[in-house]
Design an enzyme around this catalytic site. Structure first.
Site, PDB file in Angstrom:
ATOM      1  N   ASP A 135       0.840  -1.191   0.000  1.00  0.00           N
ATOM      2  CA  ASP A 135       0.000   0.000   0.000  1.00  0.00           C
ATOM      3  C   ASP A 135       0.882   1.250   0.000  1.00  0.00           C
ATOM      4  O   ASP A 135       2.051   1.210   0.397  1.00  0.00           O
ATOM      5  CB  ASP A 135      -0.915  -0.007   1.232  1.00  0.00           C
ATOM      6  CG  ASP A 135      -2.234   0.698   0.982  1.00  0.00           C
ATOM      7  OD1 ASP A 135      -2.279   1.557   0.086  1.00  0.00           O
ATOM      8  OD2 ASP A 135      -3.216   0.380   1.684  1.00  0.00           O
ATOM      9  N   GLU A 145       3.338   4.861  -3.739  1.00  0.00           N
ATOM     10  CA  GLU A 145       3.743   6.017  -4.579  1.00  0.00           C
ATOM     11  C   GLU A 145       4.708   6.987  -3.901  1.00  0.00           C
ATOM     12  O   GLU A 145       5.437   7.634  -4.642  1.00  0.00           O
ATOM     13  CB  GLU A 145       2.505   6.756  -5.104  1.00  0.00           C
ATOM     14  CG  GLU A 145       1.602   7.366  -4.105  1.00  0.00           C
ATOM     15  CD  GLU A 145       0.634   6.365  -3.503  1.00  0.00           C
ATOM     16  OE1 GLU A 145       0.144   6.661  -2.402  1.00  0.00           O
ATOM     17  OE2 GLU A 145       0.400   5.308  -4.099  1.00  0.00           O
ATOM     18  N   ASP A 160      -7.556   4.283  -3.997  1.00  0.00           N
ATOM     19  CA  ASP A 160      -8.753   4.460  -3.165  1.00  0.00           C
ATOM     20  C   ASP A 160      -9.815   5.253  -3.926  1.00  0.00           C
ATOM     21  O   ASP A 160     -10.150   6.391  -3.569  1.00  0.00           O
ATOM     22  CB  ASP A 160      -8.386   5.187  -1.872  1.00  0.00           C
ATOM     23  CG  ASP A 160      -7.414   4.394  -1.015  1.00  0.00           C
ATOM     24  OD1 ASP A 160      -7.300   3.172  -1.220  1.00  0.00           O
ATOM     25  OD2 ASP A 160      -6.758   4.997  -0.148  1.00  0.00           O
TER      26      ASP A 160
END
Length: 828
Positions: A406, A409, A479
């Site tokens: 998760d 980035e 998300d």
């Protein structure tokens, strides 16, 4: 006579001057082993052949030395035959496949076919270098202009939530984000690809007069031109440059259940138990965050939460039910973790705002108690070693099957311009910012592969960069909001991502932030508005490379939506069953990716020369045979406008739907429009009705079906009804032949996990349909592997409108073939 003599001498002198100038111009370059070096408009320019179809162009200010080692490109240039000619102001390089022209007057580089047809050209005077102080290092902001044809279409550049497919007339600020994954590689309908090899924040802009890449920092302009002949060939060229995609295990292509989050060991195992009791197929369960405890222990990679007291038993219990588990790991660490304490003294942490912003679980974040969480520096090889050391000890050692990386980035919150000045192992964060996901995913992948070849690497990651396909990673779209518009956006997002040469992509089925559907509806699962959206999203998700249900606010397990015999429950179960029946087709498509650089989620423009599909953002091919037209508009409920994003979505008090909707019945048939591309005939998957391409049709739909069409000439294997991917051997496959054109299909099989396939432990069986003679040839089986079926049954169905259609398992077969590995021919 004297005048005539003088005239002749003058002419001679002029010719001598012209010849001398021409010779001087001809000498204005240096031939190298790979191409040429020259000086153009105060720039040093180098053109290099990496092979006959791939060319690298390097530019830098004249006389300024630089060193560039690509993070994405791993291919070494191969010895390539080429010629060099000088034609006036043009230096012309030619390989056996491609011409490259360098105009020494205008400075532009252009690429042409051997026959001289233009493919791509730089704009005249299109390269610029602007002085830039990068955290104390003298460098440049760089810009390169290209001149595209008015009628060509371009695609790729990673995943964007724009809702559009074509990149023409787009301006995109490429900085990695939660729901945007940028890959600076594009493909063109003219049959080429272009890779801009830069890792800093970059603006791509396409305007009528020019198309440009402008990056904040770069010691040089560095790009690759790839001649592919078509979009798929251009993608193959990019993978040749940046690495091939390995095989995932077969279980990775089954159904995955997840939510934010399972709060105990018993809850996690209980979900798998319930699926087995219900007889609904399931191959994977995912444990989200907080199994480590509080935010100060963020990403400790240990089960410190007391609700997970026996992690080894938890994993064993899941394995004993023939399911797999992957777990959330992050790219940042809390101040009380062992990783933080080991990395901080070595300068391996990047001190900028990231998730979570508070050590206290609350919304909005309580800034009086900052979490102290910091991302690590994945550009540093020692930091990657430390990361794996704790991952291996705390999680891999207890049998976790894969990694959910998760915030890869990573999250960059409370942004300050000075954050980009933070030093990494490879220079400023600004310089390498967009390559963060490549480096962190690569660190885990390379370490696991070195540790074990028994279990194939499977990484689910929120972000990606060029070359990431080589690391066994499947990227999800972040998300995203739970809304119809968000669902619509996912289709072109996934297609552009796939055309960026990274073939594995998926999305949170149902959308991540779904709190707007709870108001007045308890947990939200009985709200018809969410039920309809969820079912349609699930049907789309069944035709993506990973079928994974996940989100916050509303639980996503099938039993929360009702029970067997109820319409929503049955629609969910039917869709999951359909996915499993297609596993032989999907696994073979995965081999086509690994072996032949193919793409699983295919924009229609990849396969059809049809002007109506160049910007089609709501249909695609799954594999090379199945046209998928997801239902992306509400048909039974009002299409509620839901607005939230990755920041505001966490506010659980901000539910938008203030009143209950009216009772809804999902039994009524609806309809939607579908375009069938020209150039082939199509079969309705559900009815077997055959239709011509090149037309838009009105297709009747029900809540449990979306429009699916099979291309004429297709051969599709259907697997048995199972509860998990490897429950039954493929000893009695249904083979459907869709007549109307010649066609072929290669069935791939191996040991389903491990890397023995790289040593040749696999088999292929090629099926060929001859339309003229109406015969199906089943070829000789090539290859072998441990556990391979020596003998099997192929139940052959020649499809027409009078036969049963839909999910595999036809009651009537046209031919029953006992196959022992030898070639055989079946007549219709």
């Amino acid at each position: 006579m004297k005048n005539a003599f003088l005239n002749r001498n003058c002419q001679y002198l002029l010719l001598l001057v012209a010849f001398s100038f021409s010779s001087l111009t001809a000498q204005n370059y240096q031939k190298t082993a790979l191409g040429v070096k020259t000086k153009l408009q105060s720039m040093d320019v180098e053109v290099q052949f990496y092979n006959p179809t791939i060319v690298r162009v390097l530019k830098s200010p004249e006389g300024v030395a630089f060193k560039k080692e690509s993070l994405s490109v791993i291919k070494k240039p191969q010895q390539t035959k080429f010629t060099i000619q000088q034609q006036g102001d043009v230096i012309l390089l030619k390989s056996e496949k491609l011409k490259v022209a360098i105009d020494v007057k205008s400075g532009k580089v252009s690429f042409n076919t051997l026959s001289g047809a233009s493919l791509l050209s730089e704009a005249a005077s299109g390269a610029t270098f602007t002085d830039f102080n990068d955290a104390g290092s003298k460098t440049y902001s760089i810009n390169q202009l290209f001149a595209l044809d008015k009628n060509e279409s371009i695609y790729g550049l990673g995943q964007q939530q724009r809702g559009k497919l074509s990149l023409r007339n787009a301006k995109i600020n490429m900085v990695q984000g939660n729901v945007d994954d940028y890959v600076p590689f594009l493909v063109s309908t003219k049959g080429y690809g272009l890779f801009w090899d830069n890792y800093s924040p970059t603006v791509f802009e396409d305007k009528p007069e020019s198309t440009s890449f402008k990056s904040e920092v770069g010691d040089c302009i560095d790009y690759y031109f790839v001649l592919g002949g078509n979009i798929e060939g251009s993608i193959a060229g990019m993978r040749e440059l940046s690495g091939q995609a390995p095989m995932f295990p077969l279980w990775a292509f089954g159904y995955w259940q997840s939510k934010e989050r399972y709060k105990s060991q018993n809850e996690l195992v209980g979900v798998v138990t319930k699926y087995r009791e219900l007889g609904v197929p399931l191959d994977g369960i995912i444990q989200d965050w907080q199994y480590w405890g509080n935010n100060y222990l963020w990403n400790a990679m240990e089960f410190l939460n007391t609700e997970f007291p026996q992690p080894k038993k938890m994993v064993d219990d899941i394995h004993n039910m023939n399911a797999h588990v992957i777990i959330s790991i992050w790219n940042s660490f809390g101040p009380q973790t062992k990783q933080f304490k080991e990395m901080q003294p070595k300068g391996m942490l990047l001190n900028f705002g990231t998730w979570p912003q508070s050590g206290v679980e609350s919304w909005p974040p309580n800034r009086d108690y900052p979490s102290g969480v910091q991302p690590y520096d994945p550009y540093n090889p020692e930091a990657r070693d430390i990361y794996w050391k704790y991952l291996n000890k705390g999680l891999f050692s207890v049998g976790i099957d894969g990694w959910w990386m998760d915030s890869s980035e990573p999250d960059h919150m409370d942004f300050k311009a000075s954050d980009f000045d933070i030093k990494t192992y490879l220079g400023s964060f600004r310089k390498v910012r967009n390559a963060f996901p490549l480096m962190t995913v690569g660190g885990v992948s390379e370490h696991q592969r070195a540790a074990s070849a028994d279990k194939r690497i499977f990484i689910l990651t929120r972000s990606a960069f060029a070359g990431q396909q080589r690391y066994g990673a499947n990227t999800w779209s972040g998300d995203v909001n739970s809304s119809w518009q968000s669902l619509r956006n996912q289709i072109p997002a996934g297609l552009n991502f796939s055309m960026s040469a990274i073939p594995y992509w998926n999305t949170d089925i149902g959308g991540f932030f779904a709190g707007a559907y709870k108001k007045g509806w308890g947990d939200g699962t009985q709200n018809p508005s969410f039920q309809e959206l969820y079912v349609r999203w699930l049907q789309f998700g069944a035709f993506t490379p990973m079928m994974r249900s996940h989100g916050t606010d509303i639980p996503r397990e099938i039993y929360n939506f009702g029970k067997k015999g109820e319409i929503i429950y049955d629609a969910i179960a039917k869709t999951i069953d359909l996915r499993y029946s297609l596993l032989p087709y999907i696994y073979s498509a995965a081999w086509d990716i690994t072996n032949s650089q193919s793409t699983m989620m295919r924009a229609l423009v990849m396969d059809f020369n049809d002007k109506k599909v160049v910007d089609m953002n709501n249909e695609y091919l799954f594999g090379k045979s199945i046209l998928v037209a997801p239902v992306v508009n509400a048909q039974y409920t009002p299409e509620t406008i839901v607005k939230s994003n990755e920041e505001t979505g966490w506010n659980k008090n901000n539910d938008a739907n203030g009143t209950k909707s009216q009772a809804v019945t999902f039994t009524q048939a609806k309809s939607t429009k579908v375009y069938l591309p020209e150039g082939t005939a199509w079969y309705d998957f559900w009815t077997n009705e055959k239709m011509n391409g090149g037309q838009e049709i009105e297709k009747a739909t029900t809540i449990d079906e979306i429009p699916l069409y099979i291309k004429a000439g297709s051969i599709i294997p259907f697997g048995p009804k199972v509860q998990f991917a490897t429950e039954k051997k493929w000893d009695a496959l249904e083979i459907r032949v869709y007549p109307g054109a010649n066609g072929e299909f290669t069935l791939y099989e191996d040991e389903n996990d491990n890397y023995n396939y790289e040593k040749g432990a696999y088999s292929t069986i090629k099926f060929k349909w001859n339309e003229k003679f109406r015969t199906l040839t089943i070829g000789k089986r090539n290859g072998s592997f441990k556990g391979m079926l020596a003998s099997r049954t192929f139940n052959i169905v020649f499809v027409d409108a009078n036969k049963k259609a839909g999910i595999g398992g036809s009651s009537t077969f046209d031919k029953k073939i006992i196959y022992n590995g030898k070639a055989t021919t079946v007549k219709e």
